[in-house]
Write a protein that holds these residues in place. Structure first.
Motif, PDB file in Angstrom:
ATOM      1  N   GLU A   1      -4.986   0.639  17.331  1.00 51.92           N
ATOM      2  CA  GLU A   1      -5.925  -0.267  16.474  1.00 51.92           C
ATOM      3  C   GLU A   1      -5.482  -1.847  16.332  1.00 51.92           C
ATOM      4  O   GLU A   1      -6.351  -2.562  16.393  1.00 51.92           O
ATOM      5  N   ALA A   2      -4.138  -2.064  16.631  1.00 52.84           N
ATOM      6  CA  ALA A   2      -3.700  -3.476  16.642  1.00 52.84           C
ATOM      7  C   ALA A   2      -3.978  -4.117  18.000  1.00 52.84           C
ATOM      8  O   ALA A   2      -4.548  -5.601  17.825  1.00 52.84           O
ATOM      9  N   ASP A   3      -4.302  -3.264  19.087  1.00 52.11           N
ATOM     10  CA  ASP A   3      -4.804  -3.907  20.151  1.00 52.11           C
ATOM     11  C   ASP A   3      -6.284  -3.513  20.487  1.00 52.11           C
ATOM     12  O   ASP A   3      -6.758  -4.119  21.532  1.00 52.11           O
ATOM     13  N   GLY A   4      -7.001  -3.681  19.200  1.00 52.32           N
ATOM     14  CA  GLY A   4      -8.586  -3.642  19.161  1.00 52.32           C
ATOM     15  C   GLY A   4      -9.275  -2.638  20.146  1.00 52.32           C
ATOM     16  O   GLY A   4     -10.434  -2.568  20.507  1.00 52.32           O
ATOM     17  N   ARG A   5      -8.553  -1.422  20.503  1.00 56.56           N
ATOM     18  CA  ARG A   5      -9.083  -0.222  20.800  1.00 56.56           C
ATOM     19  C   ARG A   5      -8.570   1.136  20.377  1.00 56.56           C
ATOM     20  O   ARG A   5      -8.093   1.927  20.916  1.00 56.56           O
TER      21      ARG A   5
ATOM     22  N   GLU B   1       8.346  -5.004  21.580  1.00 61.37           N
ATOM     23  CA  GLU B   1       7.660  -6.212  20.863  1.00 61.37           C
ATOM     24  C   GLU B   1       7.342  -5.890  19.099  1.00 61.37           C
ATOM     25  O   GLU B   1       7.236  -6.977  18.684  1.00 61.37           O
ATOM     26  N   VAL B   2       7.532  -4.760  18.824  1.00 65.20           N
ATOM     27  CA  VAL B   2       7.692  -4.761  17.404  1.00 65.20           C
ATOM     28  C   VAL B   2       9.202  -4.650  16.662  1.00 65.20           C
ATOM     29  O   VAL B   2       9.315  -5.230  15.646  1.00 65.20           O
ATOM     30  N   TYR B   3       9.863  -3.846  17.213  1.00 66.41           N
ATOM     31  CA  TYR B   3      11.383  -3.571  16.759  1.00 66.41           C
ATOM     32  C   TYR B   3      12.592  -4.502  17.144  1.00 66.41           C
ATOM     33  O   TYR B   3      13.511  -4.355  16.598  1.00 66.41           O
ATOM     34  N   ARG B   4      12.201  -5.248  18.281  1.00 67.91           N
ATOM     35  CA  ARG B   4      13.507  -5.870  18.952  1.00 67.91           C
ATOM     36  C   ARG B   4      13.400  -7.148  18.296  1.00 67.91           C
ATOM     37  O   ARG B   4      12.638  -8.318  18.810  1.00 67.91           O
TER      38      ARG B   4
ATOM     39  N   ASP C   1       7.078  -1.174   8.953  1.00 65.82           N
ATOM     40  CA  ASP C   1       7.613  -2.274  10.001  1.00 65.82           C
ATOM     41  C   ASP C   1       6.351  -2.443  10.977  1.00 65.82           C
ATOM     42  O   ASP C   1       6.099  -3.525  11.538  1.00 65.82           O
ATOM     43  N   MET C   2       5.907  -1.474  11.568  1.00 62.16           N
ATOM     44  CA  MET C   2       5.101  -1.428  12.573  1.00 62.16           C
ATOM     45  C   MET C   2       3.665  -2.112  12.119  1.00 62.16           C
ATOM     46  O   MET C   2       2.974  -2.902  12.813  1.00 62.16           O
ATOM     47  N   LEU C   3       3.124  -1.785  10.891  1.00 59.97           N
ATOM     48  CA  LEU C   3       2.033  -2.197  10.333  1.00 59.97           C
ATOM     49  C   LEU C   3       2.185  -3.679  10.162  1.00 59.97           C
ATOM     50  O   LEU C   3       1.118  -4.625  10.275  1.00 59.97           O
ATOM     51  N   THR C   4       3.277  -4.161   9.482  1.00 58.34           N
ATOM     52  CA  THR C   4       3.559  -5.637   9.065  1.00 58.34           C
ATOM     53  C   THR C   4       3.805  -6.371  10.279  1.00 58.34           C
ATOM     54  O   THR C   4       3.576  -7.669  10.110  1.00 58.34           O
ATOM     55  N   ARG C   5       4.024  -6.027  11.254  1.00 62.57           N
ATOM     56  CA  ARG C   5       4.525  -6.715  12.523  1.00 62.57           C
ATOM     57  C   ARG C   5       3.200  -6.621  13.528  1.00 62.57           C
ATOM     58  O   ARG C   5       3.356  -7.335  14.789  1.00 62.57           O
ATOM     59  N   THR C   6       2.218  -6.182  13.318  1.00 63.08           N
ATOM     60  CA  THR C   6       1.013  -5.993  14.301  1.00 63.08           C
ATOM     61  C   THR C   6      -0.217  -6.482  13.584  1.00 63.08           C
ATOM     62  O   THR C   6      -0.227  -6.488  12.413  1.00 63.08           O
ATOM     63  N   ARG C   7      -1.166  -6.632  14.420  1.00 66.41           N
ATOM     64  CA  ARG C   7      -2.612  -6.967  14.034  1.00 66.41           C
ATOM     65  C   ARG C   7      -2.998  -5.941  13.357  1.00 66.41           C
ATOM     66  O   ARG C   7      -4.318  -6.077  12.756  1.00 66.41           O
ATOM     67  N   ALA C   8      -2.739  -4.557  13.332  1.00 60.87           N
ATOM     68  CA  ALA C   8      -3.317  -3.575  12.474  1.00 60.87           C
ATOM     69  C   ALA C   8      -3.030  -3.919  11.034  1.00 60.87           C
ATOM     70  O   ALA C   8      -3.775  -3.360  10.294  1.00 60.87           O
ATOM     71  N   PHE C   9      -2.094  -4.819  10.605  1.00 56.34           N
ATOM     72  CA  PHE C   9      -1.952  -5.042   9.182  1.00 56.34           C
ATOM     73  C   PHE C   9      -3.315  -5.407   8.579  1.00 56.34           C
ATOM     74  O   PHE C   9      -3.604  -4.848   7.307  1.00 56.34           O
TER      75      PHE C   9
ATOM     76  N   ASP D   1       4.166 -17.379  21.812  1.00 54.24           N
ATOM     77  CA  ASP D   1       3.938 -17.835  23.019  1.00 54.24           C
ATOM     78  C   ASP D   1       4.271 -16.874  24.051  1.00 54.24           C
ATOM     79  O   ASP D   1       3.480 -16.601  25.293  1.00 54.24           O
ATOM     80  N   ILE D   2       4.884 -15.619  23.793  1.00 60.15           N
ATOM     81  CA  ILE D   2       5.492 -14.663  24.727  1.00 60.15           C
ATOM     82  C   ILE D   2       5.097 -13.312  24.270  1.00 60.15           C
ATOM     83  O   ILE D   2       5.038 -12.293  25.124  1.00 60.15           O
ATOM     84  N   LEU D   3       4.838 -12.904  22.985  1.00 64.48           N
ATOM     85  CA  LEU D   3       4.577 -11.842  22.635  1.00 64.48           C
ATOM     86  C   LEU D   3       3.215 -11.356  22.798  1.00 64.48           C
ATOM     87  O   LEU D   3       2.258 -12.457  22.826  1.00 64.48           O
ATOM     88  N   PRO D   4       2.763 -10.027  23.088  1.00 65.52           N
ATOM     89  CA  PRO D   4       1.107  -9.757  23.215  1.00 65.52           C
ATOM     90  C   PRO D   4       0.492 -10.165  22.009  1.00 65.52           C
ATOM     91  O   PRO D   4       0.911  -9.957  20.924  1.00 65.52           O
ATOM     92  N   ASP D   5      -0.811 -10.323  21.875  1.00 70.70           N
ATOM     93  CA  ASP D   5      -1.500 -10.675  20.708  1.00 70.70           C
ATOM     94  C   ASP D   5      -1.458  -9.799  19.761  1.00 70.70           C
ATOM     95  O   ASP D   5      -1.476  -9.801  18.635  1.00 70.70           O
ATOM     96  N   TRP D   6      -1.659  -8.192  20.225  1.00 70.65           N
ATOM     97  CA  TRP D   6      -1.341  -7.395  19.218  1.00 70.65           C
ATOM     98  C   TRP D   6      -0.262  -7.309  18.320  1.00 70.65           C
ATOM     99  O   TRP D   6      -0.264  -6.293  17.226  1.00 70.65           O
ATOM    100  N   ALA D   7       0.829  -7.853  18.837  1.00 73.00           N
ATOM    101  CA  ALA D   7       2.239  -7.902  18.198  1.00 73.00           C
ATOM    102  C   ALA D   7       2.433  -9.007  17.405  1.00 73.00           C
ATOM    103  O   ALA D   7       3.358  -9.221  16.944  1.00 73.00           O
ATOM    104  N   THR D   8       1.362  -9.853  17.195  1.00 74.99           N
ATOM    105  CA  THR D   8       1.529 -11.177  16.445  1.00 74.99           C
ATOM    106  C   THR D   8       0.863 -11.028  15.252  1.00 74.99           C
ATOM    107  O   THR D   8       0.481 -12.354  14.558  1.00 74.99           O
TER     108      THR D   8
END
Length: 413
Positions: free
Chosen positions: A311-315, A392-395, A348-356, A406-413
């Motif tokens: 969902e966060a990655d748009g697919r 990308e989410v938990y580290r 944590d995964m919801l609040t740190r990705t574009r799925a939010f 600048d370095i995280l993928p779009d879905w994790a920002t």
């Protein structure tokens, strides 16, 4: 490993040298708390660097450990023995002293150099008490801040490298390691991998050409060196060309973080097919990472997390059930007993990705209720394994503070 998952033989076989270095550094940064444990005996473990062309990096027990391990104990010297052989006599070479003086001489040409701030081999007391350090060179630059330069011409213990790194970060001092030119052979100069890891995979070299550039530009110039896909690359830079953050040391090009993300991406892609194939066949649930037995709770957790990622990655893909959207999937999962005790990792995964932004208010109500239940932590191997698919989410060390968009993928920002 806590938070990094289980490294069985199959996973280890796919690790590249940079992946091993990331694990090794993480373990050393966690000391004195153990981060990795042997799958055979559950005793603390660490990563030994390559010591020959035949001996690649590998997990090992600490000195004196593994006595009851079914796979056998490890030999080797303890850190005190190694330290004694490296620092025999604790004598400074003429080359080391000359380079330290040269660094201070070159940086003092910079008009931003703060007069009186430059010191060679002077004691630096810590802020707030505790143990201080003796940096090879230290100085201040207006606008850029405080610097410490460590000239490392001989092997150094990984624990020493990490200890210095953590100290200077805690004091708000930018750390630059200088090493000599070499062929970047992992065997003869394995210690430099520990140094490079502290600066995103970068090494810095001061040679005659860098000195000439420094004199011409009236500031300290260095070679920045890093491992690229096509081999070693280098760039002549000044301190102004580096990236500065409060949560890491200066670097020119981060190659360490993308390596971790690549490994995770490959693992995710390799699992997607299995999740799709077994979606409607619960007798083929994903197995527990330690016992190897089918584990339906772990299976459901992974499916939920991969659905959030999609969902966060748009697919959008529902890897768990027949719900048409992510909110419907999560409402059902957070109502279940196994979902309630895993709400924190999902939150944590919801609040740190574009799925939010795709989650309905009713899901957040369910989330608040679920978080009141006792939660499984990273100590649980299934939680650790699930988190390892999404660094990308938990580290936190890779995400950065502030977030490294600048370095995280779009879905994790």
């Amino acid at each position: 490993m806590l938070g990094l998952g289980v490294y069985d033989e199959v996973r280890q076989a796919g690790l590249q040298s940079q992946d091993w270095q990331d694990i090794r550094t993480r373990i050393n940064h966690a000391k004195p708390e153990p981060l990795a444990f042997c799958l055979g005996c559950n005793e603390p473990a660490h990563v030994k660097a390559a010591t020959s062309t035949e001996r690649i990096p590998h997990f090992a027990h600490y000195k004196g450990g593994g006595l009851s391990c079914p796979w056998g104990e490890d030999g080797g010297r303890n850190p005190d023995d190694v330290r004694a052989s490296i620092y025999a006599g604790n004598q400074e070479s003429p080359l080391h002293k000359s380079m330290c003086n040269q660094v201070l001489e070159l940086i003092s040409l910079d008009p931003r150099y703060e007069l009186g701030s430059g010191v060679v081999d002077g004691y630096l007391p810590p802020n707030g008490g505790g143990r201080g350090r003796w940096p090879d060179v230290r100085f201040n630059l207006d606008d850029l801040g405080k610097f410490a330069v460590e000239v490392q011409l001989a092997p150094s213990l990984a624990t020493e490298v990490v200890a210095r790194s953590k100290y200077y970060l805690s004091q708000g001092i930018h750390l630059i390691w200088l090493v000599p030119w070499y062929t970047f052979d992992r065997v003869t100069r394995a210690f430099t991998a520990d140094i490079a890891q502290e600066a995103g995979g970068n090494l810095f070299v001061l040679d005659d050409s860098a000195v000439a550039a420094s004199l011409e530009r009236q500031t300290l110039c260095l070679w920045a060196v890093w491992q690229a896909d096509t081999g070693m690359e280098r760039r002549l830079i000044s301190l102004d060309d580096l990236e500065y953050r409060s949560d890491r040391h200066p670097l020119f090009k981060d190659v360490a973080t993308p390596a971790v993300f690549r490994e995770a991406s490959l693992r995710r892609e390799s699992l997607i097919g299995e999740l799709i194939r077994t979606k409607s066949n619960w007798s083929s649930a994903i197995v527990h990472p330690v016992t190897g037995e089918r584990d339906s709770d772990f299976d459901r957790l992974l499916r939920v997390m991969f659905s959030i990622w999609a969902e966060a990655d748009g697919r959008w893909v529902n890897f768990l059930n027949r719900q048409e959207n992510i909110s419907g999937l999560l409402n059902a999962y957070l109502n279940s007993q196994d979902g309630q005790c895993r709400a924190q990792i999902i939150n944590d995964m919801l609040t740190r990705t574009r799925a939010f932004g795709q989650i309905r208010a009713t899901v957040w109500d369910k989330m608040r209720d679920a978080l009141r239940h006792p939660q499984l932590s990273v100590v649980d191997p299934t939680i650790s394994e699930a988190m390892s698919y999404f660094p990308e989410v938990y580290r936190a060390d890779l995400r950065g503070d502030p977030i490294r968009t600048d370095i995280l993928p779009d879905w994790a920002t």
